[in-house]
Design a protein around this motif. Structure first.
Motif, PDB file in Angstrom:
ATOM      1  N   GLY A 176       0.789  -1.220   0.000  1.00  0.00           N
ATOM      2  CA  GLY A 176       0.000   0.000   0.000  1.00  0.00           C
ATOM      3  C   GLY A 176       0.820   1.268   0.000  1.00  0.00           C
ATOM      4  O   GLY A 176       0.302   2.340  -0.316  1.00  0.00           O
ATOM      5  N   ASP A 177       2.106   1.179   0.321  1.00  0.00           N
ATOM      6  CA  ASP A 177       2.921   2.388   0.351  1.00  0.00           C
ATOM      7  C   ASP A 177       3.588   2.669  -0.984  1.00  0.00           C
ATOM      8  O   ASP A 177       4.295   3.657  -1.119  1.00  0.00           O
ATOM      9  CB  ASP A 177       3.965   2.302   1.471  1.00  0.00           C
ATOM     10  CG  ASP A 177       4.837   1.071   1.368  1.00  0.00           C
ATOM     11  OD1 ASP A 177       4.364   0.062   0.830  1.00  0.00           O
ATOM     12  OD2 ASP A 177       5.981   1.124   1.852  1.00  0.00           O
ATOM     13  N   PHE A 178       3.359   1.851  -1.999  1.00  0.00           N
ATOM     14  CA  PHE A 178       3.846   2.127  -3.350  1.00  0.00           C
ATOM     15  C   PHE A 178       2.795   2.949  -4.078  1.00  0.00           C
ATOM     16  O   PHE A 178       1.599   2.800  -3.849  1.00  0.00           O
ATOM     17  CB  PHE A 178       4.075   0.830  -4.128  1.00  0.00           C
ATOM     18  CG  PHE A 178       5.421   0.222  -3.913  1.00  0.00           C
ATOM     19  CD1 PHE A 178       6.516   0.654  -4.633  1.00  0.00           C
ATOM     20  CD2 PHE A 178       5.594  -0.793  -2.998  1.00  0.00           C
ATOM     21  CE1 PHE A 178       7.751   0.088  -4.442  1.00  0.00           C
ATOM     22  CE2 PHE A 178       6.819  -1.367  -2.800  1.00  0.00           C
ATOM     23  CZ  PHE A 178       7.912  -0.929  -3.522  1.00  0.00           C
ATOM     24  N   ARG A 217      -2.598  -7.694   2.212  1.00  0.00           N
ATOM     25  CA  ARG A 217      -1.267  -7.772   2.794  1.00  0.00           C
ATOM     26  C   ARG A 217      -1.251  -7.103   4.150  1.00  0.00           C
ATOM     27  O   ARG A 217      -1.897  -6.109   4.386  1.00  0.00           O
ATOM     28  CB  ARG A 217      -0.270  -7.082   1.876  1.00  0.00           C
ATOM     29  CG  ARG A 217       1.122  -7.129   2.404  1.00  0.00           C
ATOM     30  CD  ARG A 217       2.102  -7.072   1.283  1.00  0.00           C
ATOM     31  NE  ARG A 217       3.433  -7.131   1.807  1.00  0.00           N
ATOM     32  CZ  ARG A 217       4.242  -8.137   1.607  1.00  0.00           C
ATOM     33  NH1 ARG A 217       3.859  -9.129   0.879  1.00  0.00           N
ATOM     34  NH2 ARG A 217       5.448  -8.136   2.103  1.00  0.00           N
ATOM     35  N   ARG A 218      -0.457  -7.625   5.012  1.00  0.00           N
ATOM     36  CA  ARG A 218      -0.237  -6.985   6.301  1.00  0.00           C
ATOM     37  C   ARG A 218       1.232  -6.609   6.365  1.00  0.00           C
ATOM     38  O   ARG A 218       2.107  -7.361   5.948  1.00  0.00           O
ATOM     39  CB  ARG A 218      -0.636  -7.917   7.436  1.00  0.00           C
ATOM     40  CG  ARG A 218       0.096  -9.222   7.368  1.00  0.00           C
ATOM     41  CD  ARG A 218      -0.315 -10.154   8.471  1.00  0.00           C
ATOM     42  NE  ARG A 218       0.431 -11.377   8.257  1.00  0.00           N
ATOM     43  CZ  ARG A 218      -0.092 -12.564   8.229  1.00  0.00           C
ATOM     44  NH1 ARG A 218      -1.370 -12.715   8.419  1.00  0.00           N
ATOM     45  NH2 ARG A 218       0.657 -13.616   8.025  1.00  0.00           N
ATOM     46  N   ASN A 219       1.510  -5.450   6.880  1.00  0.00           N
ATOM     47  CA  ASN A 219       2.889  -4.962   6.978  1.00  0.00           C
ATOM     48  C   ASN A 219       3.374  -5.103   8.409  1.00  0.00           C
ATOM     49  O   ASN A 219       2.672  -4.765   9.351  1.00  0.00           O
ATOM     50  CB  ASN A 219       2.966  -3.485   6.564  1.00  0.00           C
ATOM     51  CG  ASN A 219       2.660  -3.304   5.097  1.00  0.00           C
ATOM     52  OD1 ASN A 219       3.147  -4.056   4.284  1.00  0.00           O
ATOM     53  ND2 ASN A 219       1.849  -2.318   4.775  1.00  0.00           N
ATOM     54  N   ILE A 245      17.420   7.840  12.225  1.00  0.00           N
ATOM     55  CA  ILE A 245      16.752   6.554  12.053  1.00  0.00           C
ATOM     56  C   ILE A 245      17.364   5.854  10.843  1.00  0.00           C
ATOM     57  O   ILE A 245      17.506   6.446   9.783  1.00  0.00           O
ATOM     58  CB  ILE A 245      15.235   6.740  11.819  1.00  0.00           C
ATOM     59  CG1 ILE A 245      14.599   7.461  13.005  1.00  0.00           C
ATOM     60  CG2 ILE A 245      14.561   5.404  11.584  1.00  0.00           C
ATOM     61  CD1 ILE A 245      13.165   7.869  12.763  1.00  0.00           C
ATOM     62  N   GLY A 246      17.717   4.599  11.001  1.00  0.00           N
ATOM     63  CA  GLY A 246      18.218   3.788   9.891  1.00  0.00           C
ATOM     64  C   GLY A 246      17.109   2.905   9.356  1.00  0.00           C
ATOM     65  O   GLY A 246      16.277   2.419  10.111  1.00  0.00           O
ATOM     66  N   VAL A 247      17.096   2.699   8.032  1.00  0.00           N
ATOM     67  CA  VAL A 247      16.066   1.888   7.392  1.00  0.00           C
ATOM     68  C   VAL A 247      16.753   0.734   6.668  1.00  0.00           C
ATOM     69  O   VAL A 247      17.682   0.949   5.895  1.00  0.00           O
ATOM     70  CB  VAL A 247      15.231   2.725   6.391  1.00  0.00           C
ATOM     71  CG1 VAL A 247      14.218   1.849   5.687  1.00  0.00           C
ATOM     72  CG2 VAL A 247      14.551   3.876   7.101  1.00  0.00           C
ATOM     73  N   LEU A 296      11.333   3.003   3.246  1.00  0.00           N
ATOM     74  CA  LEU A 296      11.475   4.406   3.637  1.00  0.00           C
ATOM     75  C   LEU A 296      10.131   5.127   3.541  1.00  0.00           C
ATOM     76  O   LEU A 296       9.761   5.893   4.439  1.00  0.00           O
ATOM     77  CB  LEU A 296      12.520   5.089   2.758  1.00  0.00           C
ATOM     78  CG  LEU A 296      12.883   6.523   3.115  1.00  0.00           C
ATOM     79  CD1 LEU A 296      13.427   6.615   4.532  1.00  0.00           C
ATOM     80  CD2 LEU A 296      13.915   7.049   2.129  1.00  0.00           C
ATOM     81  N   ASN A 297       9.380   4.855   2.488  1.00  0.00           N
ATOM     82  CA  ASN A 297       8.047   5.459   2.339  1.00  0.00           C
ATOM     83  C   ASN A 297       7.107   4.999   3.451  1.00  0.00           C
ATOM     84  O   ASN A 297       6.327   5.795   3.982  1.00  0.00           O
ATOM     85  CB  ASN A 297       7.449   5.125   0.975  1.00  0.00           C
ATOM     86  CG  ASN A 297       8.169   5.806  -0.162  1.00  0.00           C
ATOM     87  OD1 ASN A 297       8.849   6.815   0.036  1.00  0.00           O
ATOM     88  ND2 ASN A 297       8.065   5.240  -1.350  1.00  0.00           N
ATOM     89  N   LEU A 298       7.188   3.720   3.806  1.00  0.00           N
ATOM     90  CA  LEU A 298       6.359   3.204   4.897  1.00  0.00           C
ATOM     91  C   LEU A 298       6.720   3.881   6.213  1.00  0.00           C
ATOM     92  O   LEU A 298       5.833   4.259   6.988  1.00  0.00           O
ATOM     93  CB  LEU A 298       6.520   1.685   5.010  1.00  0.00           C
ATOM     94  CG  LEU A 298       5.699   0.993   6.087  1.00  0.00           C
ATOM     95  CD1 LEU A 298       4.211   1.222   5.861  1.00  0.00           C
ATOM     96  CD2 LEU A 298       6.025  -0.490   6.127  1.00  0.00           C
TER      97      LEU A 298
END
Length: 175
Positions: free
Chosen positions: A105-107, A120-122, A151-153, A161-163
């Motif tokens: 969903g974050d795309f 989907r579950r994140n 914060i590191g991703v 990163l978008n999420l």
């Protein structure tokens, strides 16, 4: 009285044969067209669904759903299209090479598509460093405590990163 020639006798016989089979030939033609039309009308709708990567949980789920649809013999059939991942699935959806796509969903969705269902579950895991001996214990107990911190991703692409940006913004933290 004129004597009929061989040619005129043949013409009369062939025209009688044509006239005798004409109605049956017309009936057979009509039945063939009707059967072809019925086959076309009652054939299930086929939806191409882009899903990937190979061996993922998403692909296993869609394969199971497609198999269940086939077993029921219903009006819809799913044909999975294997992709390298979510981004390629969305690209196929946007290009019209797939009717559905399994994506996060974050795309960003292609402009001319609609969202049908979220399957989907994140999972999000946030780690904070443990306190060193003699140092004050970090006070990161909630997402709002991340304000002003580095914060590191972990992950490939910009999806994670978008999420994180969405989670921070929803929690009132300026990303």
């Amino acid at each position: 009285m004129p004597v009929p020639s061989d040619l005129s006798v043949r013409r009369d016989a062939s025209s009688r044969r044509r006239n005798r089979f004409g109605p049956w030939l017309a009936l057979a033609s009509v039945l063939t067209v009707a059967l072809a039309l019925a086959y076309w009308v009652w054939q299930p709708a086929t939806l191409r669904i882009a899903v990937g990567p190979a061996g993922s949980d998403d692909q296993a789920l869609i394969a199971a759903v497609a198999k269940a649809f086939d077993a029921r013999g219903g009006a819809v059939r799913l044909v999975p299209i294997e992709t390298d991942g979510t981004l390629q699935s969305l690209n196929l959806l946007g290009a019209g090479k797939a009717d559905l796509a399994v994506a996060r969903g974050d795309f960003a969705m292609p402009a001319d598509t609609n969202s049908v269902a979220f399957l989907r579950r994140n999972f999000v895991v946030l780690w904070a460093p443990a306190a060193r001996k003699g140092a004050a214990r970090p006070k990161i107990m909630e997402i709002a405590s991340l304000t002003g911190r580095r914060i590191g991703v972990v992950g490939l692409g910009d999806a994670n990163l978008n999420l994180l940006r969405v989670i921070l913004a929803e929690s009132g933290v300026n990303p």
